[in-house]
Design an enzyme around this catalytic site. Structure first.
Site, PDB file in Angstrom:
ATOM      1  CE  LYS A  35      -4.799   6.012  -5.829  1.00  0.00           C
ATOM      2  NZ  LYS A  35      -3.607   5.188  -5.647  1.00  0.00           N
ATOM      3  CB  THR A  36      -1.675  12.098  -5.786  1.00  0.00           C
ATOM      4  OG1 THR A  36      -2.440  11.296  -4.877  1.00  0.00           O
ATOM      5  CG2 THR A  36      -1.666  13.532  -5.308  1.00  0.00           C
ATOM      6  CG  ASP A 220      -5.880  12.342  -4.261  1.00  0.00           C
ATOM      7  OD1 ASP A 220      -6.069  11.172  -4.662  1.00  0.00           O
ATOM      8  OD2 ASP A 220      -4.749  12.768  -3.949  1.00  0.00           O
ATOM      9  CD  GLU A 221      -5.887   9.289  -0.499  1.00  0.00           C
ATOM     10  OE1 GLU A 221      -6.449   8.170  -0.418  1.00  0.00           O
ATOM     11  OE2 GLU A 221      -4.663   9.451  -0.383  1.00  0.00           O
ATOM     12  CD  GLN A 251      -3.859   3.491  -0.746  1.00  0.00           C
ATOM     13  OE1 GLN A 251      -3.275   4.238   0.030  1.00  0.00           O
ATOM     14  NE2 GLN A 251      -3.697   3.572  -2.048  1.00  0.00           N
ATOM     15  NE  ARG A 604       1.010   5.015   2.234  1.00  0.00           N
ATOM     16  CZ  ARG A 604       0.476   5.324   1.047  1.00  0.00           C
ATOM     17  NH1 ARG A 604       0.623   6.527   0.554  1.00  0.00           N
ATOM     18  NH2 ARG A 604      -0.192   4.441   0.349  1.00  0.00           N
TER      19      ARG A 604
HETATM   20  N1  LIG Z   1       5.088   7.861 -14.727  1.00  0.00           N
HETATM   21  C1  LIG Z   1       5.827   8.061 -13.639  1.00  0.00           C
HETATM   22  N2  LIG Z   1       7.167   8.061 -13.728  1.00  0.00           N
HETATM   23  C2  LIG Z   1       7.930   8.251 -12.632  1.00  0.00           C
HETATM   24  N3  LIG Z   1       7.454   8.442 -11.399  1.00  0.00           N
HETATM   25  C3  LIG Z   1       6.133   8.445 -11.236  1.00  0.00           C
HETATM   26  C4  LIG Z   1       5.247   8.267 -12.336  1.00  0.00           C
HETATM   27  N4  LIG Z   1       3.988   8.318 -11.870  1.00  0.00           N
HETATM   28  C5  LIG Z   1       4.081   8.531 -10.531  1.00  0.00           C
HETATM   29  N5  LIG Z   1       5.363   8.616 -10.142  1.00  0.00           N
HETATM   30  C6  LIG Z   1       5.879   8.802  -8.786  1.00  0.00           C
HETATM   31  O1  LIG Z   1       5.412   7.717  -7.984  1.00  0.00           O
HETATM   32  C7  LIG Z   1       5.144   8.139  -6.664  1.00  0.00           C
HETATM   33  C8  LIG Z   1       3.704   7.805  -6.298  1.00  0.00           C
HETATM   34  O2  LIG Z   1       2.809   8.642  -6.998  1.00  0.00           O
HETATM   35  P1  LIG Z   1       1.472   9.172  -6.326  1.00  0.00           P
HETATM   36  O3  LIG Z   1       1.744   9.666  -4.957  1.00  0.00           O
HETATM   37  O4  LIG Z   1       0.821  10.078  -7.282  1.00  0.00           O
HETATM   38  O5  LIG Z   1       0.693   7.784  -6.229  1.00  0.00           O
HETATM   39  P2  LIG Z   1      -0.767   7.514  -5.675  1.00  0.00           P
HETATM   40  O6  LIG Z   1      -1.371   6.536  -6.594  1.00  0.00           O
HETATM   41  O7  LIG Z   1      -1.473   8.786  -5.466  1.00  0.00           O
HETATM   42  O8  LIG Z   1      -0.444   6.798  -4.289  1.00  0.00           O
HETATM   43  P3  LIG Z   1      -1.394   6.658  -3.001  1.00  0.00           P
HETATM   44  O9  LIG Z   1      -2.412   5.610  -3.353  1.00  0.00           O
HETATM   45  O10 LIG Z   1      -0.477   6.187  -1.936  1.00  0.00           O
HETATM   46  O11 LIG Z   1      -2.001   7.985  -2.743  1.00  0.00           O
HETATM   47  C9  LIG Z   1       5.418   9.610  -6.619  1.00  0.00           C
HETATM   48  O12 LIG Z   1       6.719   9.810  -6.142  1.00  0.00           O
HETATM   49  C10 LIG Z   1       5.318  10.024  -8.084  1.00  0.00           C
HETATM   50  O13 LIG Z   1       6.076  11.162  -8.357  1.00  0.00           O
HETATM   51 MG   LIG Z   2      -2.292   9.666  -3.761  1.00  0.00          MG
END
Ligand SMILES: Nc1ncnc2c1ncn2[C@@H]1O[C@H](COP(=O)(O)OP(=O)(O)OP(=O)(O)O)[C@@H](O)[C@H]1O
Ligand SMILES: [Mg+2]
Length: 722
Positions: A35-36, A220-221, A251, A604
């Protein structure tokens, strides 16, 4: 730059979100699904492909750390520094806005931010002034009442006259508190948001200006926004801005602070035509960790429902460690971190997550003993430490004589003979005559209400502050800070105290000088450097400590770990009564929020997760006995592996059951067994934590009830089994 590279390494759903046409959008997805990352790429996409100027974009993150990271990542994608982009936390953005429009927001130019500690201090004084007994009207309740009302956008006058006399009293406290803050130009955290919202309501031309400016808003969040934040965003977006929110209802962990997960549903109603994108592939964690997280969160009834899967490896089982007590637990964690380092892992890849800030101390001590550098996020942050706040108190009062919290904090620190009685008079006169404490102190000296020693002590203090300001005004900020620490007598005061703690305090004061030296205000701050620094200290509270580039173990509460990821994660203190806490266990909504917090913790971890609990725990000076948390029992048995004390044997635990024979079979040559209670003639009673060696050389480690743990040579220790 090649446009497609912004979409490289993205899955179809992610691409859809990043490259979407200008529209409102909700990205709803579980932890670690990118997402981020999508949000970051979307910002870059808007600028690169859609040619949106940076100044037309506003992005909101949950912590300052997250916004610094996000800015770095966008800059990296675009290959250059960004100017004009508004990127920060709700509080940070509100602050920026209020600085820019302080007159319209009815604030003095140099308004100061009250952190939660300052707020409580001020409230304590107000309660006294109102003749309210703190036992009956706890400060925490009062601050909770005020902050919750502000989060709902309510001023004292807006609260419908309540018939409940208790509520009426809190309403009165709120009113007096508000008047005091307004007189002195003090703004607490909730006030930042409320004022920023009122600015929209009361100054339509300012709102119109920003509405025109920000064509794109990204948050975000989003699941943790509260009512006032939502209202602020909604107004800012107006009819024209395109809003992208990303979040995960699983979350949502700030309900206790007024966050409303319902805001997600509200968004879909209020922002018509919103497209929803769901991401389902997790890129962060091993299959085992993900399975454990999914299984745990399935126990919650109230969910929007999401799937998460991974193509990644299954990975190692989650290691479960049942410690005897919190010292043993800390020792275990430190041992494992050392192993990690021996296998070429970085310390910064390891995070220790706990439920309450107070749990960090024992962990810190174990890390210090092992000489492992560590960093704490949140909690006792650098800028929140006593000595730092003392020093900042001087700077704040020099900067603004009306800063009541600062006055209270330092008027008799170091002690200079200004007693409670004298202060009582100063406060009373301030109240009666509507003066600041500073003005009141002057008046009482001039009018000779204060006499003798009290008068001279007070006037020396007033003169000191004036002198500090006069002498240092033209000096660079760090020289100014250094002089203040010396001339105020703070340094000498802490030097005179003995012990490691005092030593650390002196070092921290020195660190503050480095912090001021390294400080650069953000681009378009037009306030004085000192004001900028003081705001920075209050807002960032340690999130940019000087040692941020050092390789150090990361310590933080589960709450502050949100959004982050680490290869190696320790979740400690996973016990009934701690996590979930006693109160939450009894109420289903709160229990679900605690479970979401556990979900945040587990997710995490990228490759290895340790979960530990202690049978007895000394916290807040009390010894408590705890069973392992129900959250441990809710994890699938085949994802877990129990760590046995000698670390040589380990075996899988059948679903949620714990071996009862562990303590018995760990006797060794010393004649003691782990967990056994013993008495020492000098150190008193304690518990055996560990042993090493054999025969005459054998040593036991005992954790004494008062005095911490010690290694003793068995042959000489005269230990008696109890
Ligand atoms: N398509 C992709 N290919 C490879 N790695 C990815 C891809 N998308 C995301 N990632 C990696 O996965 C990990 C999680 O991504 P991110 O932090 O953006 O998730 P999130 O959904 O924001 O998580 P959270 O809910 O914990 O905030 C990061 O290390 C990111 O670089
Ligand atoms: Mg995130």
């Amino acid at each position: 730059m090649d446009v497609s590279s912004l979409l490289d390494g993205m899955n179809d759903k992610q691409r859809e979100a990043v490259a979407a046409p200008a529209q409102n959008m909700l990205v709803l997805a579980g932890a670690g699904s990118g997402k981020t990352r999508v949000l970051v790429h979307r910002i870059a996409w808007l600028m690169q492909v859609e040619q949106v100027p940076a100044s037309a974009i506003l992005a909101v993150t949950f912590t300052n750390k997250a916004s610094a990271e996000m800015r770095g990542r966008v800059e990296q994608l675009l290959g250059g520094r960004l100017f004009g982009l508004w990127l920060g936390t709700f509080h940070g953005l509100a602050h920026r806005l209020l600085r820019a429009h302080h007159l319209d927001a009815r604030l003095p130019q140099d308004f100061q931010i009250l952190d939660s500690d300052d707020q409580k201090r001020l409230l304590r004084r107000i309660l006294k002034g109102m003749n309210l007994d703190e036992k009956q009207w706890p400060v925490r309740q009062a601050s909770g009442f005020i902050n919750a009302r502000k989060d709902e956008g309510l001023r004292p006058k807006d609260i419908q006259i309540l018939h409940d006399p208790v509520q009426q009293t809190y309403q009165r406290i709120y009113q007096v508190y508000q008047d005091t803050c307004d007189r002195a130009g003090l703004v607490d955290f909730a006030e930042l948001l409320l004022r920023a919202h009122e600015l929209w309501l009361q100054k339509p031309h300012i709102l119109a200006h920003y509405q025109q400016r920000f064509q794109h808003i990204l948050v975000d969040e989003f699941q943790d926004t509260n009512s006032i934040q939502y209202a602020w965003l909604h107004m800012l977006a107006g009819q024209q801005a395109r809003v992208m929110i990303v979040g995960d209802d699983d979350q949502s962990i700030y309900g206790w602070r007024g966050a409303k997960v319902e805001n997600i549903a509200r968004f879909l109603q209020d922002f018509p035509g919103s497209e929803t994108v769901r991401l389902e592939q997790n890129y962060r964690s091993t299959g085992t960790i993900l399975k454990a997280a999914n299984t745990l969160i399935a126990n919650n009834a109230e969910r929007m429902g999401k799937q998460l899967w991974t193509e990644g490896v299954e990975g190692e089982p989650i290691a479960l460690y049942g410690a005897f007590n919190e010292v043993d637990e800390a020792r275990f964690v430190v041992e494992r971190i050392k192993q990690w380092r021996q296998q070429d892992g970085l310390l910064a890849e390891a995070a220790i997550l706990y439920r309450n800030n107070a749990q960090s101390r024992v962990l810190e001590e174990a890390l210090i003993q092992s000489r492992l550098p560590y960093r704490i996020y949140g909690g006792l942050r650098f800028f929140e430490r006593q000595e730092i706040k003392d020093a900042l108190g001087y700077l704040r009062l020099m900067n603004n004589r009306g800063d009541e919290a600062a006055f209270e904090r330092i008027v008799n620190t170091p002690t200079r003979g200004i007693g409670e009685r004298t202060l009582g008079l100063v406060r009373e006169a301030a109240r009666d005559r509507q003066l600041t404490l500073w003005q009141s102190a002057w008046a009482l000296v001039e009018e000779k209400v204060l006499t003798g020693r009290a008068a001279s002590a007070v006037s020396r203090f007033l003169a000191l502050i004036n002198q500090l300001e006069d002498e240092t005004r033209e000096l660079p900020l760090h020289v100014q800070t250094d002089r203040v620490i010396e001339l105020s007598g703070l340094k000498a005061m802490y030097q005179a105290e003995r012990g490691e703690k005092a030593q650390a305090r002196v070092e921290n004061l020195e660190e503050l000088v480095s912090a001021t030296r390294q400080f650069t205000p953000s681009e378009d701050d037009d306030m004085s450097l000192l004001s900028a620094f003081l705001s920075h200290a209050a807002l960032e509270a340690g999130e940019s400590q000087a040692d941020q580039f050092d390789d150090a173990v990361q310590l933080m509460t589960l709450h502050s770990a949100k959004g982050l990821e680490f290869p190696l994660v320790f979740m400690v203190g996973v016990e009934e009564g701690m996590f979930p806490s006693q109160q939450s266990a009894e109420e289903s909504q709160r229990l679900e929020e605690e479970r979401r917090l556990a979900y945040v913790g587990i997710t995490r971890a990228m490759s290895k997760l340790y979960i530990s609990h202690a049978e007895t725990r000394r916290l807040y000076g009390k010894e408590m006995f705890h069973r392992p948390s129900r959250f441990i029992k809710e994890l699938p048995g085949d994802c877990l592996e129990e760590i046995r004390l000698k670390a040589t044997v380990s075996r899988a635990v059948p679903n949620g059951r714990f071996s009862q024979d562990r303590v018995q079979d760990t006797f060794n040559e010393t004649g003691f067994r782990l967990g056994q209670r013993v008495r020492h003639p000098k150190f008193g009673e304690g518990v055996v934590l560990n042993f090493e060696g054999a025969d005459a050389h054998s040593r036991v480690q005992v954790n004494f009830d008062d005095g911490g743990s010690k290694w003793l040579v068995t042959a000489y220790a005269r230990l008696e089994a109890l």
